[in-house]
Design a protein around this motif. Structure first.
Motif, PDB file in Angstrom:
ATOM      1  N   MET A   1       0.766  -1.284   0.118  1.00  0.00           N
ATOM      2  CA  MET A   1       0.038  -0.078   0.065  1.00  0.00           C
ATOM      3  C   MET A   1       0.846   1.376  -0.016  1.00  0.00           C
ATOM      4  O   MET A   1       1.857   1.208   0.736  1.00  0.00           O
ATOM      5  N   SER A   2       0.381   2.300  -0.990  1.00  0.00           N
ATOM      6  CA  SER A   2       1.181   3.527  -1.136  1.00  0.00           C
ATOM      7  C   SER A   2       0.437   4.671  -0.431  1.00  0.00           C
ATOM      8  O   SER A   2      -0.669   4.904  -0.914  1.00  0.00           O
ATOM      9  N   ASP A   3       1.006   5.572   0.553  1.00  0.00           N
ATOM     10  CA  ASP A   3       0.215   6.599   0.938  1.00  0.00           C
ATOM     11  C   ASP A   3       0.883   7.714   0.672  1.00  0.00           C
ATOM     12  O   ASP A   3       2.138   7.819   0.431  1.00  0.00           O
ATOM     13  N   VAL A   4      -0.086   8.882   0.383  1.00  0.00           N
ATOM     14  CA  VAL A   4       0.814  10.254   0.778  1.00  0.00           C
ATOM     15  C   VAL A   4       0.160  11.064   1.506  1.00  0.00           C
ATOM     16  O   VAL A   4      -0.875  10.711   2.164  1.00  0.00           O
ATOM     17  N   ASN A   5       1.254  12.003   2.108  1.00  0.00           N
ATOM     18  CA  ASN A   5       0.577  12.852   3.419  1.00  0.00           C
ATOM     19  C   ASN A   5      -0.179  13.988   2.790  1.00  0.00           C
ATOM     20  O   ASN A   5       0.387  14.825   2.108  1.00  0.00           O
ATOM     21  N   ILE A   6      -1.522  14.256   3.253  1.00  0.00           N
ATOM     22  CA  ILE A   6      -2.187  15.325   2.914  1.00  0.00           C
ATOM     23  C   ILE A   6      -2.467  16.171   3.919  1.00  0.00           C
ATOM     24  O   ILE A   6      -2.938  15.573   5.132  1.00  0.00           O
ATOM     25  N   THR A   7      -2.669  17.637   4.286  1.00  0.00           N
ATOM     26  CA  THR A   7      -3.183  18.192   5.234  1.00  0.00           C
ATOM     27  C   THR A   7      -4.514  18.656   4.772  1.00  0.00           C
ATOM     28  O   THR A   7      -4.600  19.483   3.777  1.00  0.00           O
ATOM     29  N   ILE A   8      -5.505  18.667   5.670  1.00  0.00           N
ATOM     30  CA  ILE A   8      -7.029  18.969   5.418  1.00  0.00           C
ATOM     31  C   ILE A   8      -7.198  19.654   6.656  1.00  0.00           C
ATOM     32  O   ILE A   8      -7.057  19.303   7.660  1.00  0.00           O
ATOM     33  N   ILE A   9      -7.510  21.172   6.322  1.00  0.00           N
ATOM     34  CA  ILE A   9      -8.324  22.037   7.361  1.00  0.00           C
ATOM     35  C   ILE A   9      -9.659  22.181   7.541  1.00  0.00           C
ATOM     36  O   ILE A   9     -10.217  22.309   6.372  1.00  0.00           O
ATOM     37  N   ASP A  10     -10.266  21.520   8.533  1.00  0.00           N
ATOM     38  CA  ASP A  10     -11.661  21.132   8.607  1.00  0.00           C
ATOM     39  C   ASP A  10     -12.417  22.510   8.582  1.00  0.00           C
ATOM     40  O   ASP A  10     -11.779  23.799   8.580  1.00  0.00           O
ATOM     41  N   ARG A  11     -13.745  22.399   8.516  1.00  0.00           N
ATOM     42  CA  ARG A  11     -14.623  23.737   8.769  1.00  0.00           C
ATOM     43  C   ARG A  11     -14.492  24.330   9.886  1.00  0.00           C
ATOM     44  O   ARG A  11     -15.110  25.561  10.268  1.00  0.00           O
ATOM     45  N   GLU A  12     -13.928  23.806  10.867  1.00  0.00           N
ATOM     46  CA  GLU A  12     -13.942  24.627  12.229  1.00  0.00           C
ATOM     47  C   GLU A  12     -12.329  24.972  12.348  1.00  0.00           C
ATOM     48  O   GLU A  12     -11.848  25.777  13.478  1.00  0.00           O
ATOM     49  N   GLY A  13     -11.431  24.929  11.390  1.00  0.00           N
ATOM     50  CA  GLY A  13     -10.192  25.580  11.214  1.00  0.00           C
ATOM     51  C   GLY A  13      -9.037  24.382  11.716  1.00  0.00           C
ATOM     52  O   GLY A  13      -7.933  24.979  12.041  1.00  0.00           O
ATOM     53  N   GLY A  90     -13.383  18.740  -4.161  1.00  0.00           N
ATOM     54  CA  GLY A  90     -12.491  17.535  -3.836  1.00  0.00           C
ATOM     55  C   GLY A  90     -12.913  16.085  -4.708  1.00  0.00           C
ATOM     56  O   GLY A  90     -12.092  15.264  -4.936  1.00  0.00           O
ATOM     57  N   CYS A  91     -14.145  15.874  -4.949  1.00  0.00           N
ATOM     58  CA  CYS A  91     -14.688  14.655  -5.834  1.00  0.00           C
ATOM     59  C   CYS A  91     -13.844  14.699  -7.192  1.00  0.00           C
ATOM     60  O   CYS A  91     -13.659  13.516  -7.890  1.00  0.00           O
ATOM     61  N   GLN A  92     -13.140  15.563  -7.676  1.00  0.00           N
ATOM     62  CA  GLN A  92     -12.714  15.680  -8.987  1.00  0.00           C
ATOM     63  C   GLN A  92     -11.059  15.809  -8.977  1.00  0.00           C
ATOM     64  O   GLN A  92     -10.473  15.804  -9.981  1.00  0.00           O
ATOM     65  N   ILE A  93     -10.624  15.526  -7.674  1.00  0.00           N
ATOM     66  CA  ILE A  93      -9.200  15.442  -7.398  1.00  0.00           C
ATOM     67  C   ILE A  93      -8.803  13.930  -6.881  1.00  0.00           C
ATOM     68  O   ILE A  93      -9.005  13.640  -5.821  1.00  0.00           O
ATOM     69  N   PRO A  94      -8.341  12.987  -7.758  1.00  0.00           N
ATOM     70  CA  PRO A  94      -7.867  11.674  -7.426  1.00  0.00           C
ATOM     71  C   PRO A  94      -6.666  11.628  -6.486  1.00  0.00           C
ATOM     72  O   PRO A  94      -5.869  12.663  -6.671  1.00  0.00           O
ATOM     73  N   VAL A  95      -6.690  10.771  -5.633  1.00  0.00           N
ATOM     74  CA  VAL A  95      -5.478  10.677  -4.783  1.00  0.00           C
ATOM     75  C   VAL A  95      -4.506   9.948  -5.591  1.00  0.00           C
ATOM     76  O   VAL A  95      -4.561   8.905  -5.806  1.00  0.00           O
ATOM     77  N   THR A  96      -3.225  10.702  -5.709  1.00  0.00           N
ATOM     78  CA  THR A  96      -2.219  10.200  -6.420  1.00  0.00           C
ATOM     79  C   THR A  96      -0.942  10.359  -5.846  1.00  0.00           C
ATOM     80  O   THR A  96      -0.914  11.353  -5.034  1.00  0.00           O
ATOM     81  N   PRO A  97       0.449   9.771  -5.937  1.00  0.00           N
ATOM     82  CA  PRO A  97       1.495  10.251  -5.571  1.00  0.00           C
ATOM     83  C   PRO A  97       1.886  11.527  -5.813  1.00  0.00           C
ATOM     84  O   PRO A  97       2.678  12.033  -4.903  1.00  0.00           O
ATOM     85  N   GLU A  98       1.542  12.137  -6.623  1.00  0.00           N
ATOM     86  CA  GLU A  98       1.700  13.695  -6.934  1.00  0.00           C
ATOM     87  C   GLU A  98       1.217  14.484  -5.896  1.00  0.00           C
ATOM     88  O   GLU A  98       1.700  15.620  -5.668  1.00  0.00           O
ATOM     89  N   LEU A  99       0.257  14.055  -5.174  1.00  0.00           N
ATOM     90  CA  LEU A  99      -0.312  15.133  -4.070  1.00  0.00           C
ATOM     91  C   LEU A  99       0.383  14.922  -2.856  1.00  0.00           C
ATOM     92  O   LEU A  99      -0.157  15.612  -2.009  1.00  0.00           O
ATOM     93  N   GLU A 100       1.442  14.292  -2.666  1.00  0.00           N
ATOM     94  CA  GLU A 100       2.336  14.388  -1.495  1.00  0.00           C
ATOM     95  C   GLU A 100       2.522  15.917  -1.048  1.00  0.00           C
ATOM     96  O   GLU A 100       2.965  16.653  -1.777  1.00  0.00           O
ATOM     97  N   GLY A 101       2.100  16.116   0.261  1.00  0.00           N
ATOM     98  CA  GLY A 101       2.471  17.376   0.768  1.00  0.00           C
ATOM     99  C   GLY A 101       1.183  18.467   0.566  1.00  0.00           C
ATOM    100  O   GLY A 101       1.443  19.648   0.900  1.00  0.00           O
ATOM    101  N   LEU A 102       0.134  17.857  -0.047  1.00  0.00           N
ATOM    102  CA  LEU A 102      -0.997  18.817  -0.533  1.00  0.00           C
ATOM    103  C   LEU A 102      -1.494  19.152   0.592  1.00  0.00           C
ATOM    104  O   LEU A 102      -1.866  18.816   1.723  1.00  0.00           O
ATOM    105  N   VAL A 103      -1.983  20.696   0.744  1.00  0.00           N
ATOM    106  CA  VAL A 103      -2.693  21.352   1.785  1.00  0.00           C
ATOM    107  C   VAL A 103      -4.033  21.918   1.337  1.00  0.00           C
ATOM    108  O   VAL A 103      -3.852  22.615   0.400  1.00  0.00           O
ATOM    109  N   ILE A 104      -5.224  21.557   1.784  1.00  0.00           N
ATOM    110  CA  ILE A 104      -6.454  21.959   1.262  1.00  0.00           C
ATOM    111  C   ILE A 104      -7.240  22.522   2.566  1.00  0.00           C
ATOM    112  O   ILE A 104      -6.829  22.241   3.616  1.00  0.00           O
ATOM    113  N   GLU A 105      -8.275  23.335   2.362  1.00  0.00           N
ATOM    114  CA  GLU A 105      -9.073  23.830   3.447  1.00  0.00           C
ATOM    115  C   GLU A 105     -10.445  23.646   2.746  1.00  0.00           C
ATOM    116  O   GLU A 105     -10.809  23.962   1.825  1.00  0.00           O
TER     117      GLU A 105
END
Length: 110
Positions: A1-13, A90-105
């Protein structure tokens, strides 16, 4: 299994750095749902078909390559609330190895 680290800021910040699998054909929306980072029933209402904008997020990373926005996503964002220049569905962004380090809110619910 291969994972990437993604940072997600939720609706509470609150910031969550999570591992997201690249080998399960998941989208960012599905990762948010899997980790329960948005209240149930408030994200992915259309099931990931780019028809509701409930999974709208703001891309905070400038150096992470994302897939090109397709016409359906662009049209949905044209009708959505709280849209910013860095908005994506978010539904249109597939999780791929290129997303390593992605930060979204996550965008506000309404």
């Amino acid at each position: 299994m291969s994972d990437v680290n993604i940072t997600i800021i939720d609706r509470e910040g609150v910031s969550h750095t999570i591992p997201a699998p690249t080998d399960m054909a998941m989208s960012i929306m599905e990762v948010v749902r899997a980790y329960e980072l948005a209240e149930e029933g408030t994200i992915g209402i259309c099931g990931g078909m780019a028809m509701c904008a409930s999974c709208q997020c703001y891309i905070l990373s400038e150096d992470v390559p994302l897939p090109e926005m397709l016409p359906d996503e662009d049209a949905m964002l044209a009708e959505a609330f709280n849209v910013k220049p860095n908005s994506r569905l978010g539904c249109q962004i597939p999780v791929t190895p290129e997303l390593e380090g992605l930060v979204i809110e996550l965008a506000p619910e309404y």
